[in-house]
Design a protein around this motif. Structure first.
Motif, PDB file in Angstrom:
ATOM      1  N   SER A  88       0.815  -1.215   0.000  1.00  0.00           N
ATOM      2  CA  SER A  88       0.000   0.000   0.000  1.00  0.00           C
ATOM      3  C   SER A  88       0.852   1.269   0.000  1.00  0.00           C
ATOM      4  CB  SER A  88      -0.934   0.004   1.224  1.00  0.00           C
ATOM      5  OG  SER A  88      -0.176  -0.059   2.424  1.00  0.00           O
ATOM      6  N   ILE A 117     -10.907   3.193  -6.111  1.00  0.00           N
ATOM      7  CA  ILE A 117      -9.655   2.671  -5.557  1.00  0.00           C
ATOM      8  C   ILE A 117      -8.519   2.867  -6.553  1.00  0.00           C
ATOM      9  CG2 ILE A 117      -8.468   0.588  -4.775  1.00  0.00           C
ATOM     10  CD1 ILE A 117     -10.502   1.723  -2.782  1.00  0.00           C
ATOM     11  N   SER A 121      -5.157   5.254  -6.062  1.00  0.00           N
ATOM     12  CA  SER A 121      -3.867   4.569  -6.002  1.00  0.00           C
ATOM     13  C   SER A 121      -2.924   4.972  -7.128  1.00  0.00           C
ATOM     14  CB  SER A 121      -4.087   3.057  -6.058  1.00  0.00           C
ATOM     15  OG  SER A 121      -4.907   2.618  -4.991  1.00  0.00           O
ATOM     16  N   LEU A 270     -10.805   3.461   3.134  1.00  0.00           N
ATOM     17  CA  LEU A 270     -10.451   2.830   1.864  1.00  0.00           C
ATOM     18  C   LEU A 270      -8.977   2.478   1.772  1.00  0.00           C
ATOM     19  CD1 LEU A 270     -12.610   4.931  -0.638  1.00  0.00           C
ATOM     20  CD2 LEU A 270     -13.165   2.785   0.509  1.00  0.00           C
TER      21      LEU A 270
END
Length: 323
Positions: A88, A117, A121, A270
Motif C-alpha cells: 500500500s 480505488i 492509487s 479505503l
C-alpha cells in the motif's frame, strides 16, 4: 447444438484462451460465447492476424505483444479486475495490472468502487468506463428445476472461499437468527462450515446446479470485507433472489433496491482492506426482514450477460473512434 449469428463488424482479440467443456465458465469464456451469439467477431489473440481492437481481461505479462499492437495502431482496452496492490505504500511496485494498463488506450472498471480505488492509487488519465458484471440469463433463469434441501426457508451463499470473503460472518449471522425453520446452504470451494443440522456445504458446483439452488432459496447472504463486483451476486439477482450484503465495495452497486446493505466497522477506510466486521444486529434484522417479506426481487435485465456484452461492444466502438 449452439446456434450463432453470422459474424459482423470489427474483430476483437482477447488475451485469454477459452477452455473446452467447462460447466463453470470464467468471465472471458462467457464473454466470448455471448459475443459470438450476438454475431460479434471475437477470437483468442494468438489466432488474430489483424484485430481491430485488443481486449485484455485482468492482466498479461506479454508486454512485447502489447507494444507490437500499440506500434501497429491497434487499440487496447483493459478490463480492471481488482487493483493488484501488494504494497500500500508503493501500489505500483510489482503490480502486473498497473503495468498492463500502461499499454492500454481505455479502461473498463467493474464498479464505481473499483474506479475509486484505482484513481486513489494510480491516478486516472485514460478514457474509462464502468460496466457491472452480468450473469447468463439463460442459465440463471427464475424458472426451471429446483434443488430442495428440506428446509422450509433457505438462505444461500457462495464464493471461492478465502478469508476476506467473510464466510465466518455469514455463519455467525445465520446462527444468531435462531430460526428453526431456516437452513443455510454454502456453495463453493474451500468452505469451512461447522457441523450443524441446518448448514449444508455443497463444494464447487456447475452453474446449472447453482441455478437450481438459487431458485429454491429465499435470499442470498454475502458479507465479504470488501469486493469489487462479485459475479455470483449478479447470478443470484438475475435468479430473482433478494440480497443481504456488506456495504464496502462494489456489491451494493449490483444490489441497488433488490436487498438490504449492512454496514461494517471500517466502511469509510479505503486504505485498509483488512477485516471489516459487519454490524451483526443490523445483518440479522436485514435477513429476518427479507425472510418475512418472502418476495423475489424485481427483474434485473440490466445484469443480463447479454446486456453486459452489448455495453462492452459499445465501449469498443467508442475507443475505435478515438484519434
Amino acid at each position: 447444438m449452439k446456434m450463432f449469428r453470422k459474424r459482423e463488424g470489427f474483430l476483437v482479440a482477447i488475451n485469454q484462451k477459452p477452455r473446452r467443456f467447462t460447466r463453470s465458465p470464467y468471465f472471458h469464456e462467457q464473454f466470448m460465447e455471448e459475443a459470438r451469439r450476438q454475431g460479434k467477431s471475437v477470437v483468442f489473440w494468438e489466432r488474430a492476424r489483424n484485430p481491430s481492437l485488443v481486449f485484455v481481461n485482468d492482466w498479461t505479462v506479454d508486454f512485447a505483444r502489447l507494444e507490437a499492437y500499440r506500434k501497429s495502431g491497434i487499440k487496447i482496452v483493459l478490463r480492471i479486475d481488482g487493483a493488484g496492490i501488494k504494497d500500500s505504500r508503493n501500489p505500483r511496485k510489482d503490480n502486473i495490472i498497473y503495468q498492463t494498463s500502461e499499454f492500454c488506450d481505455a479502461l473498463i472498471f467493474q464498479s464505481e468502487f473499483c474506479k475509486e480505488i484505482w484513481q486513489r492509487s494510480f491516478g486516472l488519465n485514460k478514457p474509462n468506463y464502468i460496466i457491472l458484471n452480468g450473469a447468463d440469463q439463460r442459465v440463471f433463469s427464475r424458472y426451471g428445476p429446483k434443488t430442495d434441501f428440506g428446509f422450509k426457508r433457505m438462505i444461500v451463499t457462495a464464493a471461492r472461499w478465502r478469508q476476506w470473503k467473510g464466510l465466518d460472518q455469514v455463519i455467525e449471522v445465520f446462527l444468531k437468527l435462531k430460526r428453526e425453520d431456516t437452513g443455510l446452504v454454502v456453495m463453493g470451494d474451500d468452505s469451512k462450515v461447522p457441523a450443524h443440522p441446518s448448514i449444508k456445504a455443497t463444494g464447487k458446483l456447475a452453474h446449472s446446479e447453482m441455478a437450481k439452488i438459487f431458485r429454491k432459496a429465499d435470499l442470498f447472504l454475502y458479507l465479504p470485507w470488501q469486493d469489487w463486483c462479485p459475479k455470483v451476486v449478479a447470478q443470484a439477482l438475475v435468479s430473482g433472489l433478494p440480497v443481504v450484503c456488506s456495504y464496502r465495495g462494489g456489491t451494493k452497486e449490483l444490489v441497488q433496491d433488490c436487498g438490504i446493505i449492512v454496514h461494517g466497522a471500517k466502511d469509510d477506510d479505503l486504505e485498509d482492506f483488512g477485516p471489516n466486521p459487519v454490524n451483526l444486529d443490523e445483518a440479522v434484522n436485514a435477513v429476518n426482514s427479507l425472510l418475512e417479506k418472502g418476495e423475489r426481487c424485481r427483474e434485473r435485465q440490466d445484469l443480463y450477460l447479454s446486456t453486459m456484452v452489448t455495453r462492452y461492444f459499445e465501449v469498443f466502438e467508442k475507443v475505435l473512434e478515438q484519434n
